[in-house]
Write a protein that holds these residues in place. Structure first.
Motif, short mmCIF file in Angstrom:
data_model
loop_
_atom_site.label_atom_id
_atom_site.label_comp_id
_atom_site.label_asym_id
_atom_site.label_seq_id
_atom_site.Cartn_x
_atom_site.Cartn_y
_atom_site.Cartn_z
N MET A 1 -52.43 27.60 -5.70
CA MET A 1 -52.94 27.15 -6.90
C MET A 1 -54.23 27.81 -7.28
O MET A 1 -55.10 27.79 -6.58
CB MET A 1 -52.89 25.57 -6.69
N ASN A 2 -54.53 27.99 -8.83
CA ASN A 2 -55.79 28.22 -8.97
C ASN A 2 -56.75 27.30 -8.96
O ASN A 2 -56.36 25.95 -9.40
CB ASN A 2 -55.65 28.66 -10.49
N GLN A 3 -57.83 27.53 -8.55
CA GLN A 3 -59.13 26.52 -8.43
C GLN A 3 -59.57 26.46 -9.82
O GLN A 3 -59.99 27.48 -10.34
CB GLN A 3 -60.01 26.80 -7.16
N LYS A 4 -60.01 25.26 -10.31
CA LYS A 4 -60.79 25.09 -11.56
C LYS A 4 -62.16 25.67 -11.52
O LYS A 4 -62.82 25.80 -10.36
CB LYS A 4 -60.77 23.63 -12.08
N GLY A 5 -62.56 26.09 -12.62
CA GLY A 5 -63.98 26.63 -12.70
C GLY A 5 -64.78 25.49 -12.69
O GLY A 5 -64.55 24.35 -13.06
N LEU A 6 -66.44 25.91 -12.65
CA LEU A 6 -67.37 25.10 -12.72
C LEU A 6 -67.86 25.06 -14.04
O LEU A 6 -68.14 26.13 -14.76
CB LEU A 6 -68.38 25.53 -11.68
N LEU A 7 -68.31 23.84 -14.57
CA LEU A 7 -69.14 23.70 -15.70
C LEU A 7 -70.39 23.45 -15.37
O LEU A 7 -70.94 22.48 -14.94
CB LEU A 7 -68.26 22.66 -16.85
N LEU A 8 -71.20 24.67 -15.76
CA LEU A 8 -72.50 24.61 -15.57
C LEU A 8 -73.36 24.19 -16.91
O LEU A 8 -73.22 25.09 -17.60
CB LEU A 8 -73.03 25.81 -15.16
N VAL A 9 -74.10 23.29 -16.93
CA VAL A 9 -74.80 22.69 -18.11
C VAL A 9 -76.21 22.99 -17.82
O VAL A 9 -76.96 22.36 -16.94
CB VAL A 9 -74.62 21.25 -18.54
N ILE A 10 -76.85 23.91 -18.72
CA ILE A 10 -78.13 24.33 -18.53
C ILE A 10 -78.97 23.51 -19.83
O ILE A 10 -78.70 23.91 -20.85
CB ILE A 10 -78.52 25.85 -18.67
N LEU A 33 -70.12 32.28 -21.19
CA LEU A 33 -71.26 31.36 -21.98
C LEU A 33 -70.16 30.84 -23.21
O LEU A 33 -69.66 31.68 -23.90
CB LEU A 33 -72.40 32.27 -22.57
N SER A 34 -70.08 29.56 -23.33
CA SER A 34 -69.75 29.11 -24.20
C SER A 34 -70.24 29.33 -25.55
O SER A 34 -71.60 29.32 -25.84
CB SER A 34 -69.41 27.42 -24.25
N SER A 86 -61.96 25.89 -26.16
CA SER A 86 -62.25 26.96 -25.30
C SER A 86 -62.82 26.86 -23.98
O SER A 86 -62.66 27.50 -22.99
CB SER A 86 -62.85 27.92 -26.13
N VAL A 87 -63.70 25.76 -24.06
CA VAL A 87 -64.19 25.57 -22.68
C VAL A 87 -63.25 25.12 -21.67
O VAL A 87 -63.19 25.41 -20.60
CB VAL A 87 -65.40 24.28 -22.93
N ILE A 88 -62.23 24.03 -22.32
CA ILE A 88 -61.17 23.51 -21.27
C ILE A 88 -60.23 24.73 -20.66
O ILE A 88 -59.90 24.71 -19.63
CB ILE A 88 -60.51 22.35 -21.85
N GLU A 89 -59.89 25.82 -21.72
CA GLU A 89 -59.11 26.93 -21.26
C GLU A 89 -59.81 27.64 -20.37
O GLU A 89 -59.08 28.04 -19.35
CB GLU A 89 -59.07 27.53 -22.58
N MET A 90 -61.10 27.96 -20.40
CA MET A 90 -61.73 28.80 -19.36
C MET A 90 -61.70 27.95 -18.00
O MET A 90 -61.50 28.74 -17.14
CB MET A 90 -63.05 28.98 -19.83
N LEU A 91 -62.05 26.78 -18.01
CA LEU A 91 -62.24 26.05 -16.80
C LEU A 91 -60.79 25.90 -16.18
O LEU A 91 -60.73 26.22 -14.82
CB LEU A 91 -62.68 24.72 -17.10
#
Lengths: 209, 209
Positions: A1-10, A33-34, A86-91
């Motif tokens: 199974m694919n591991q979900k991506g990290l969401l990094l908030v700067i 970058l979103s 788009s953020v959810i899709e990428m993650l």
């Protein structure tokens, strides 16, 4: 199974150097970058879908109603927002995502994604922040004081973040952010799959070896 | 004011490679390794105060009664324990401290130092763990199975830790642990002083510039 991506908030006060750090981070790593949506007109050189998605006010308001934004704000009569899908899709596809975002926006995102990595960028000193604001030009002594008071209030919000990185040098800040990403990947609550695999493998060996 | 040191607890099932990792970490960094006390006799080459503090059973029991140990255990009739005072002294003086410790001990230490960094070392795979146990010799098929069952149970405890690091290569594991240390130094709840300084400096400028 694919591991979900990290969401990094700067995030952090204006003048702390969020933009420079994100740019450097994107050059060095595999983050996505979103791109924000806005109703303001494109400036010379700005490209639709790269700098921003330039959309009409009507379109923007429709999207607000449909809950299409992770967060949005109105600044001087124009809307700015972070598209949610788009953020959810990428993650979901396992891509790590960066959001470069002001404090109010970051706190909104935190409500939707408490599992995100929220990093507050601090200027190396208030003297340095002052110099950066002055360099940007067009500040009267009064507006400078207003900016400072605002920065003072904004620094209070650091307590809502997990990490604070002092932007003394871009490379120093980058190294810290990269370490934070590596460390977060080692957090037990993000590693459930790996650990489960060890155990499954163990059960298999006990039964069949 | 002096910043307190970090307490790094390297723990995990036996055979995962805690010892090798700690040794490599000490060679590369400024950590101070806590030396345990024991009632067993020194082996050839072991030095008092380096390998262990070798003390009598009576002395050890007195120290238990006085609450001198962060944690202790009896193994095959001998006592082993982590002296509390030296760890606290080092942390207060700003030194970073490593404890290399089994799972039961680590959980005891966590009660006393919830602010410690608790890292669970995982073997790269159960097959690899098996090879390591076999290499240590003197295992019958039955005792091998017992060791596995114990490792299986022990891996459950990973959920009590903040971080898990898979020990696939020593250098890879080291890099992750070093990143965890850098990231932990950026945690907002550990950085109160730095942030406070920014604000004090700001107030100063607003009033006197």
């Amino acid at each position: 199974m694919n591991q979900k991506g990290l969401l990094l908030v700067i995030s952090g006060p204006s003048g702390a150097g969020k933009g420079t750090i994100c740019k450097a981070l994107l050059e060095k790593s595999e983050f996505w970058l979103s791109v924000s949506s806005t109703t303001r007109n494109p400036r010379a050189g700005e490209v639709h879908g790269e700098s921003y998605y330039f959309i009409s006010k009507e379109d923007f308001k429709n999207r607000i109603d449909k809950g299409d934004f992770l967060e949005y704000a109105e600044v001087y009569g124009n809307y700015y927002g972070t598209p949610k899908s788009s953020v959810i899709e990428m993650l979901e596809s396992g891509k790590d995502v960066i959001l470069e975002i002001d404090i109010q926006g970051a706190l909104k995102v935190k409500e939707a994604f408490p599992e995100g990595i929220f990093i507050f960028i601090l200027p190396p000193s208030m003297e340095e922040l002052k110099q950066r604001i002055i360099k940007r030009g067009s500040e009267t002594p009064e507006s400078l004081m207003t900016r400072f008071k605002s920065a003072y209030k904004e620094i209070n919000y650091v307590s809502k973040y997990s990490y604070a990185v002092v932007n003394d040098t871009v490379n120093g800040a980058l190294e810290k952010i990269e370490s934070i990403v590596i460390a977060e990947r080692c957090r037990v609550d993000r590693m459930k799959d790996t650990i489960l695999n060890s155990r499954e493998e163990l059960i298999h060996e006990q039964l069949y070896d």
